[in-house]
Motif scaffolding. Structure first.
Motif, PDB file in Angstrom:
ATOM      1  N   TYR A  56     -25.236  -8.324 -66.493  1.00  0.00           N
ATOM      2  CA  TYR A  56     -24.455  -8.749 -67.660  1.00  0.00           C
ATOM      3  C   TYR A  56     -23.558  -9.945 -67.394  1.00  0.00           C
ATOM      4  O   TYR A  56     -22.660 -10.226 -68.156  1.00  0.00           O
ATOM      5  N   PHE A  57     -23.782 -10.681 -66.313  1.00  0.00           N
ATOM      6  CA  PHE A  57     -23.166 -12.000 -66.143  1.00  0.00           C
ATOM      7  C   PHE A  57     -23.936 -12.763 -65.084  1.00  0.00           C
ATOM      8  O   PHE A  57     -24.574 -12.170 -64.199  1.00  0.00           O
ATOM      9  N   VAL A  58     -23.918 -14.070 -65.180  1.00  0.00           N
ATOM     10  CA  VAL A  58     -24.557 -14.896 -64.156  1.00  0.00           C
ATOM     11  C   VAL A  58     -23.772 -14.730 -62.864  1.00  0.00           C
ATOM     12  O   VAL A  58     -22.564 -14.969 -62.818  1.00  0.00           O
ATOM     13  N   GLY A  59     -24.473 -14.307 -61.812  1.00  0.00           N
ATOM     14  CA  GLY A  59     -23.815 -14.003 -60.550  1.00  0.00           C
ATOM     15  C   GLY A  59     -23.746 -12.521 -60.254  1.00  0.00           C
ATOM     16  O   GLY A  59     -23.291 -12.124 -59.179  1.00  0.00           O
ATOM     17  N   HIS A  60     -24.189 -11.688 -61.191  1.00  0.00           N
ATOM     18  CA  HIS A  60     -24.202 -10.241 -60.992  1.00  0.00           C
ATOM     19  C   HIS A  60     -25.076  -9.908 -59.779  1.00  0.00           C
ATOM     20  O   HIS A  60     -26.234 -10.281 -59.725  1.00  0.00           O
ATOM     21  N   PRO A  61     -24.558  -9.195 -58.768  1.00  0.00           N
ATOM     22  CA  PRO A  61     -25.383  -8.864 -57.589  1.00  0.00           C
ATOM     23  C   PRO A  61     -26.534  -7.929 -57.964  1.00  0.00           C
ATOM     24  O   PRO A  61     -26.339  -6.936 -58.666  1.00  0.00           O
ATOM     25  N   VAL A  62     -27.714  -8.274 -57.461  1.00  0.00           N
ATOM     26  CA  VAL A  62     -28.918  -7.519 -57.797  1.00  0.00           C
ATOM     27  C   VAL A  62     -29.536  -6.859 -56.567  1.00  0.00           C
ATOM     28  O   VAL A  62     -30.000  -5.723 -56.628  1.00  0.00           O
ATOM     29  N   ALA A  63     -29.548  -7.563 -55.450  1.00  0.00           N
ATOM     30  CA  ALA A  63     -30.161  -7.043 -54.225  1.00  0.00           C
ATOM     31  C   ALA A  63     -29.483  -7.686 -53.032  1.00  0.00           C
ATOM     32  O   ALA A  63     -28.816  -8.730 -53.150  1.00  0.00           O
ATOM     33  N   VAL A  64     -29.656  -7.071 -51.870  1.00  0.00           N
ATOM     34  CA  VAL A  64     -29.074  -7.600 -50.644  1.00  0.00           C
ATOM     35  C   VAL A  64     -30.125  -7.582 -49.548  1.00  0.00           C
ATOM     36  O   VAL A  64     -30.899  -6.618 -49.419  1.00  0.00           O
ATOM     37  N   ALA A  65     -30.170  -8.656 -48.775  1.00  0.00           N
ATOM     38  CA  ALA A  65     -31.064  -8.747 -47.628  1.00  0.00           C
ATOM     39  C   ALA A  65     -30.233  -8.863 -46.362  1.00  0.00           C
ATOM     40  O   ALA A  65     -29.219  -9.575 -46.344  1.00  0.00           O
ATOM     41  N   ILE A  66     -30.654  -8.174 -45.304  1.00  0.00           N
ATOM     42  CA  ILE A  66     -29.969  -8.216 -44.017  1.00  0.00           C
ATOM     43  C   ILE A  66     -30.948  -8.740 -42.984  1.00  0.00           C
ATOM     44  O   ILE A  66     -32.096  -8.276 -42.905  1.00  0.00           O
ATOM     45  N   ALA A  67     -30.499  -9.721 -42.221  1.00  0.00           N
ATOM     46  CA  ALA A  67     -31.394 -10.362 -41.261  1.00  0.00           C
ATOM     47  C   ALA A  67     -30.627 -10.730 -40.002  1.00  0.00           C
ATOM     48  O   ALA A  67     -29.397 -10.639 -39.945  1.00  0.00           O
ATOM     49  N   SER A  68     -31.377 -11.194 -39.005  1.00  0.00           N
ATOM     50  CA  SER A  68     -30.784 -11.510 -37.710  1.00  0.00           C
ATOM     51  C   SER A  68     -29.928 -12.758 -37.744  1.00  0.00           C
ATOM     52  O   SER A  68     -29.086 -12.945 -36.863  1.00  0.00           O
ATOM     53  N   ASP A  69     -30.147 -13.648 -38.706  1.00  0.00           N
ATOM     54  CA  ASP A  69     -29.242 -14.783 -38.881  1.00  0.00           C
ATOM     55  C   ASP A  69     -29.098 -15.075 -40.371  1.00  0.00           C
ATOM     56  O   ASP A  69     -29.923 -14.651 -41.185  1.00  0.00           O
ATOM     57  N   PRO A  70     -28.041 -15.799 -40.752  1.00  0.00           N
ATOM     58  CA  PRO A  70     -27.765 -15.975 -42.181  1.00  0.00           C
ATOM     59  C   PRO A  70     -28.825 -16.785 -42.909  1.00  0.00           C
ATOM     60  O   PRO A  70     -29.019 -16.605 -44.117  1.00  0.00           O
ATOM     61  N   TYR A  71     -29.525 -17.654 -42.199  1.00  0.00           N
ATOM     62  CA  TYR A  71     -30.539 -18.491 -42.851  1.00  0.00           C
ATOM     63  C   TYR A  71     -31.773 -17.674 -43.210  1.00  0.00           C
ATOM     64  O   TYR A  71     -32.362 -17.854 -44.288  1.00  0.00           O
ATOM     65  N   ILE A  72     -32.151 -16.770 -42.334  1.00  0.00           N
ATOM     66  CA  ILE A  72     -33.272 -15.884 -42.663  1.00  0.00           C
ATOM     67  C   ILE A  72     -32.888 -14.979 -43.824  1.00  0.00           C
ATOM     68  O   ILE A  72     -33.697 -14.719 -44.723  1.00  0.00           O
ATOM     69  N   ALA A  73     -31.636 -14.504 -43.839  1.00  0.00           N
ATOM     70  CA  ALA A  73     -31.189 -13.665 -44.950  1.00  0.00           C
ATOM     71  C   ALA A  73     -31.267 -14.423 -46.271  1.00  0.00           C
ATOM     72  O   ALA A  73     -31.690 -13.869 -47.302  1.00  0.00           O
ATOM     73  N   ARG A  74     -30.915 -15.712 -46.244  1.00  0.00           N
ATOM     74  CA  ARG A  74     -31.007 -16.515 -47.465  1.00  0.00           C
ATOM     75  C   ARG A  74     -32.475 -16.692 -47.876  1.00  0.00           C
ATOM     76  O   ARG A  74     -32.809 -16.618 -49.064  1.00  0.00           O
ATOM     77  N   ASP A  75     -33.348 -16.927 -46.898  1.00  0.00           N
ATOM     78  CA  ASP A  75     -34.777 -17.033 -47.217  1.00  0.00           C
ATOM     79  C   ASP A  75     -35.288 -15.731 -47.831  1.00  0.00           C
ATOM     80  O   ASP A  75     -36.114 -15.742 -48.750  1.00  0.00           O
ATOM     81  N   ALA A  76     -34.785 -14.617 -47.326  1.00  0.00           N
ATOM     82  CA  ALA A  76     -35.262 -13.320 -47.798  1.00  0.00           C
ATOM     83  C   ALA A  76     -34.910 -13.093 -49.265  1.00  0.00           C
ATOM     84  O   ALA A  76     -35.750 -12.614 -50.043  1.00  0.00           O
ATOM     85  N   ILE A  77     -33.687 -13.428 -49.664  1.00  0.00           N
ATOM     86  CA  ILE A  77     -33.340 -13.172 -51.071  1.00  0.00           C
ATOM     87  C   ILE A  77     -34.122 -14.098 -52.002  1.00  0.00           C
ATOM     88  O   ILE A  77     -34.393 -13.742 -53.152  1.00  0.00           O
ATOM     89  N   GLU A  78     -34.507 -15.267 -51.486  1.00  0.00           N
ATOM     90  CA  GLU A  78     -35.328 -16.162 -52.309  1.00  0.00           C
ATOM     91  C   GLU A  78     -36.750 -15.629 -52.467  1.00  0.00           C
ATOM     92  O   GLU A  78     -37.460 -16.019 -53.400  1.00  0.00           O
ATOM     93  N   ALA A  79     -37.152 -14.731 -51.565  1.00  0.00           N
ATOM     94  CA  ALA A  79     -38.489 -14.142 -51.646  1.00  0.00           C
ATOM     95  C   ALA A  79     -38.538 -12.902 -52.527  1.00  0.00           C
ATOM     96  O   ALA A  79     -39.620 -12.379 -52.802  1.00  0.00           O
ATOM     97  N   ILE A  80     -37.387 -12.418 -52.946  1.00  0.00           N
ATOM     98  CA  ILE A  80     -37.360 -11.254 -53.835  1.00  0.00           C
ATOM     99  C   ILE A  80     -37.750 -11.685 -55.251  1.00  0.00           C
ATOM    100  O   ILE A  80     -37.244 -12.688 -55.771  1.00  0.00           O
ATOM    101  N   VAL A  81     -38.615 -10.929 -55.875  1.00  0.00           N
ATOM    102  CA  VAL A  81     -39.070 -11.232 -57.231  1.00  0.00           C
ATOM    103  C   VAL A  81     -38.494 -10.192 -58.189  1.00  0.00           C
ATOM    104  O   VAL A  81     -38.716  -8.988 -58.025  1.00  0.00           O
ATOM    105  N   VAL A  82     -37.745 -10.679 -59.171  1.00  0.00           N
ATOM    106  CA  VAL A  82     -37.133  -9.791 -60.168  1.00  0.00           C
ATOM    107  C   VAL A  82     -37.716 -10.114 -61.532  1.00  0.00           C
ATOM    108  O   VAL A  82     -37.781 -11.281 -61.942  1.00  0.00           O
ATOM    109  N   ASP A  83     -38.146  -9.076 -62.223  1.00  0.00           N
ATOM    110  CA  ASP A  83     -38.661  -9.219 -63.585  1.00  0.00           C
ATOM    111  C   ASP A  83     -37.522  -8.921 -64.556  1.00  0.00           C
ATOM    112  O   ASP A  83     -37.094  -7.781 -64.696  1.00  0.00           O
ATOM    113  N   TYR A  84     -36.996  -9.981 -65.185  1.00  0.00           N
ATOM    114  CA  TYR A  84     -35.883  -9.843 -66.124  1.00  0.00           C
ATOM    115  C   TYR A  84     -36.403  -9.922 -67.563  1.00  0.00           C
ATOM    116  O   TYR A  84     -37.255 -10.773 -67.883  1.00  0.00           O
ATOM    117  N   ASP A  85     -35.877  -9.083 -68.429  1.00  0.00           N
ATOM    118  CA  ASP A  85     -36.096  -9.196 -69.869  1.00  0.00           C
ATOM    119  C   ASP A  85     -34.780  -9.660 -70.488  1.00  0.00           C
ATOM    120  O   ASP A  85     -33.837  -8.866 -70.612  1.00  0.00           O
TER     121      ASP A  85
END
Length: 781
Positions: A106-135
């Motif tokens: 219900y707002f832009v920026g609402h947290p949807v998922a979290v990825a945990i990785a060995s370094d912050p750059y991989i974690a950022r890559d991981a959230i970009e790989a998550i696919v969310v189907d929004y209506d």
């Protein structure tokens, strides 16, 4: 008995003892923490302002090398509870806000998922790989539109976008308006603002499985409140939770909160059995850390022709955003408490409507409700002066209570502790060379220049305070310990993050114990060291926390007096304490200092009967009332007709915060507060489009003042002690922000007065001012 008394530390303009570590880059911020086995979290946030979450596919993210885990709301929400709101308002409708989105965002920026990785750059890559189907769902971003029938609902289950309706009333408003010679009306908009601390939010959590204990480092103003509230979210016992606020790179109220990410990262550290770090990005900070202000009001003032203000009516719509953070609904009610400013206005009637929209939540931002009140009443005072023909300073003087009337009860029921508003106004006029400014303005106008003079006389409510008026207690705790070596350790429950209490508290202790300031260490911000506290906000740190320290000092001195009497062979009543030594004039020529007393107190071989070893004391200070700092700001400003740009030619501020422990710290706080106001008046505005997209999510888009935009300040003060604490102090952290906004705005409107422009809403950007100039010019052709 002792050497000649040295110059007191209290009252000295001393540099902060904490500055060298900050300047040298050897201080520790949350992101500096490096723990064995540390993994990094990144959070996927909604790009939609309102949408149903139909499905989330995390398989590709989980498959990335270096990814430890990926979680959605379905995985963690049952273990993390909901984000707490401590404010209590009758009939408040509050959505349940989980740490990650459930079936709806219900707002832009609402947290949807979290990825945990060995370094912050991989974690950022991981959230970009998550696919969310929004209506996508309908969106509302305008609070006035949100009140209309048929508006999209931010929370359909609540049945309305109205979170609450709050009323403030005092006196006979109907009679006041019947007796008025004039009724002046004005619509005033307080734009939404983004705090933008230079350090975004940051959390590191580490779980000790053997002890079942969790340590949470977080960039916060309120580690004790986090420790109080987090156990209810993640099911850890309070006495197994340690919260540490390391150095904090700016708070401004934005870090006066318990955020979803603190619970989420704490839970993940417990769940994974390894330390987890999360560092907020700048864009995430802009979209998902609280915003400030965002009120729209319709105001009516009843006034006599001689300038006497009889009454005030108002209806304010407060945009709360999409959900409630810790104090979200309380902030607009603070506006209602001090809406009469520093004036004797006998009758008020206010309605404050809190409204949900598809935007980030609002909450405390430097001043927190009081800048809104001061801005509106000071704009209205100028409009009353203009309509009645009464001089702007005279109309203020006419409506001030006299110093002899304090404690003064305003129409909302508050008791202002002490005040001499006339003295502050007189001193500000003197420092500004008021008559010279008026002459300069006359000459400028004769030459066709747009030159204005603005004035603001303000009072604010500070030293948040009495527990009966606070959602989680308003007391403060402190401890003073004389070590066996004669050095002094001070522990405080407030959490300074730029206010300078490591210095000012040491000054208080040094004077009262008679020890060198170099022998004092002030500790704070770690709940395993400062066991109790209500932390730092609302300009309360020194007024409330410093008072707790004074109580501790008195106890330590009293205990030391008993021990000194035993060592000197006299009664405690016969002992005199001065400049760090105890003596018994007329009984003994011998004196004892802290070094000898501390040794005796801890070695404990020569103590009086019943004397408890050690030399320390702790205290809780409960204030009987808030404090009410006040002052006058005067601004001279000039507008470039061709561009609409506003330039501040002179800035004078006279602030009364009671006795000043350290004038240099006071000056720094005032200067910083004024800079915030310059931003609000001339530059800053948080903007969303009609689809709820944040348009001001980076420094490139969110205009803030730069060094060249900050004028030289002429600063002064008056001193009116408060009777509600032993130091007599009132607080100053927000004074600049509260007094400056209307002073600058009034100067701009005064510059535009020859063109017939009576009011413009903030921010007064070059474009907005230029359009006002040229619209009026076109109308006169």
């Amino acid at each position: 008995m002792a050497e000649a008394t040295k110059e007191p530390y209290v009252g000295r303009a001393m540099k902060r003892v904490e500055d060298p570590r900050l300047i040298k880059g050897i201080a520790t911020y949350t992101d500096d923490l490096r723990l064995p086995g540390l993994v990094h979290a990144a959070i996927l946030r909604s790009p939609y302002a309102h949408a149903r979450v139909a499905a989330i596919d995390t398989e590709a993210a989980r498959a990335l090398p270096g990814v430890v885990a990926v979680f959605t709301g379905a995985d963690v929400n049952a273990h993390c509870g909901t984000v707490p709101c401590a404010a209590s308002i009758p009939d408040l409708k509050a959505p349940a806000h989980t740490v990650l989105a459930g079936d709806r965002v219900y707002f832009v920026g609402h947290p949807v998922a979290v990825a945990i990785a060995s370094d912050p750059y991989i974690a950022r890559d991981a959230i970009e790989a998550i696919v969310v189907d929004y209506d996508p769902l309908p969106v509302v971003t305008n609070p006035e539109e949100a009140l209309k029938a048929g508006s999209p609902l931010t929370h359909p289950d609540l049945g309305s976008n109205v979170a609450f309706t709050h009323h403030v009333a005092g006196g006979d408003v109907d009679a006041a308006f019947q007796q008025a010679d004039r009724v002046i009306t004005q619509r005033i908009v307080h734009q939404r603002l983004t705090p933008m601390p230079i350090e975004p939010r940051a959390v590191v959590a580490s779980y000790h499985a053997g002890e079942g204990s969790l340590t949470l480092w977080t960039s916060t103003q309120v580690p004790h409140l986090v420790r109080t509230l987090l156990p209810g979210m993640i099911a850890i016992p309070e006495n197994k939770l340690r919260v540490v606020a390391p150095e904090v790179g700016g708070g401004f109220g934005a870090k006066l909160n318990v955020y979803a990410e603190e619970a989420l990262i704490g839970h993940l550290a417990m769940r994974l059995g390894t330390p987890v770090k999360w560092i907020e990005s700048r864009r995430d900070n802009a979209s998902s850390t609280i915003h400030g202000r965002d009120q729209i009001g319709e105001y009516e003032v009843a006034v006599k022709n001689d300038g006497t203000i009889l009454g005030l009516k108002a209806r304010t719509v407060a945009d709360l955003g999409s959900y409630l953070q810790l104090l979200t609904p309380a902030i607009p009610t603070l506006t209602g408490l001090v809406v009469t400013g520093c004036y004797r206005i006998p009758a008020i009637k206010l309605e404050i409507v809190g409204v949900y929209t598809n935007k980030m939540a609002t909450d405390a931002y430097r001043g927190a409700g009081r800048p809104e009140a001061t801005y509106l009443i000071e704009r209205l005072m100028d409009l009353c002066a203009r309509e009645t023909g009464v001089d702007r300073t005279d109309i203020r003087l006419k409506n001030f209570p006299q110093p002899s009337e304090f404690p003064f009860q305003n129409a909302s029921g508050l008791f202002y502790d002490s005040g001499n508003y006339q003295a502050a106004l007189a001193k500000a006029r003197e420092l500004a060379d008021w008559h010279g400014l008026v002459a300069e303005q006359s000459a400028a106008r004769a030459a066709g220049r747009l030159f204005g003079i603005g004035i603001s006389t303000y009072v604010e409510i500070c030293a948040m305070g009495p527990s009966k008026a606070m959602p989680a207690g308003g007391w403060e705790w402190g401890c003073v310990r004389m070590e066996i070596s004669g050095k002094v350790t001070v522990i405080t429950g407030v959490t300074p993050h730029g206010q300078g209490q490591e210095t000012s508290f040491a000054q208080i202790v040094a004077d009262r114990l008679g020890v060198p300031i170099e022998d004092i260490v002030v500790m704070h911000g770690d709940t395993s060291v400062a066991h109790y506290g209500r932390d730092t906000y609302g300009s309360r740190g020194t007024a409330v926390g410093g008072s707790a320290i004074v109580m501790c000092i008195d106890k330590v001195v009293a205990k030391a007096r008993t021990l000194a009497a035993h060592l000197l062979g006299t009664s405690a009543d016969g002992v005199v304490f001065e400049s760090g030594v105890f003596g018994a004039p007329g009984v003994s020529d011998r004196v004892v200092g802290w070094g000898e007393l501390a040794g005796e107190a801890y070695i404990a071989k020569n103590l009086p009967a019943g004397f408890e070893p050690g030399l320390e004391a702790s205290s809780f200070f409960e204030p009987e009332n808030f404090t009410f700092p006040f002052g006058t700001h005067i601004v001279a400003a000039e507008i470039d007709r061709e561009t609409g740009k506003v330039s501040i030619r002179k800035y004078v501020a006279v602030d009364d915060c009671g006795p000043q422990i350290n004038p240099l710290l006071v000056e720094g706080q005032v200067q910083g507060g004024i800079a915030h106001s310059i931003g609000q008046v001339l530059f800053e505005q948080t903007l969303y489009d009609e689809d709820g997209q944040l348009l001001t999510g980076e420094f490139m888009d969110y205009a803030m003042p730069r060094a060249a935009d900050i004028p030289d300040y002429i600063l002064g003060s008056t001193v009116t002690p408060s009777p509600v604490n032993p130091l007599g102090i009132k607080g100053v952290g927000e004074a600049g922000t509260i007094g400056a906004t209307p002073a600058i705005a009034n100067a701009v409107m005064d510059a535009l007065e020859p063109l017939g422009v009576t009011h413009l809403d903030l921010p007064l950007t070059p474009e907005r001012v230029w359009r006002a100039i040229h619209v009026r010019a076109a109308a006169t052709v």
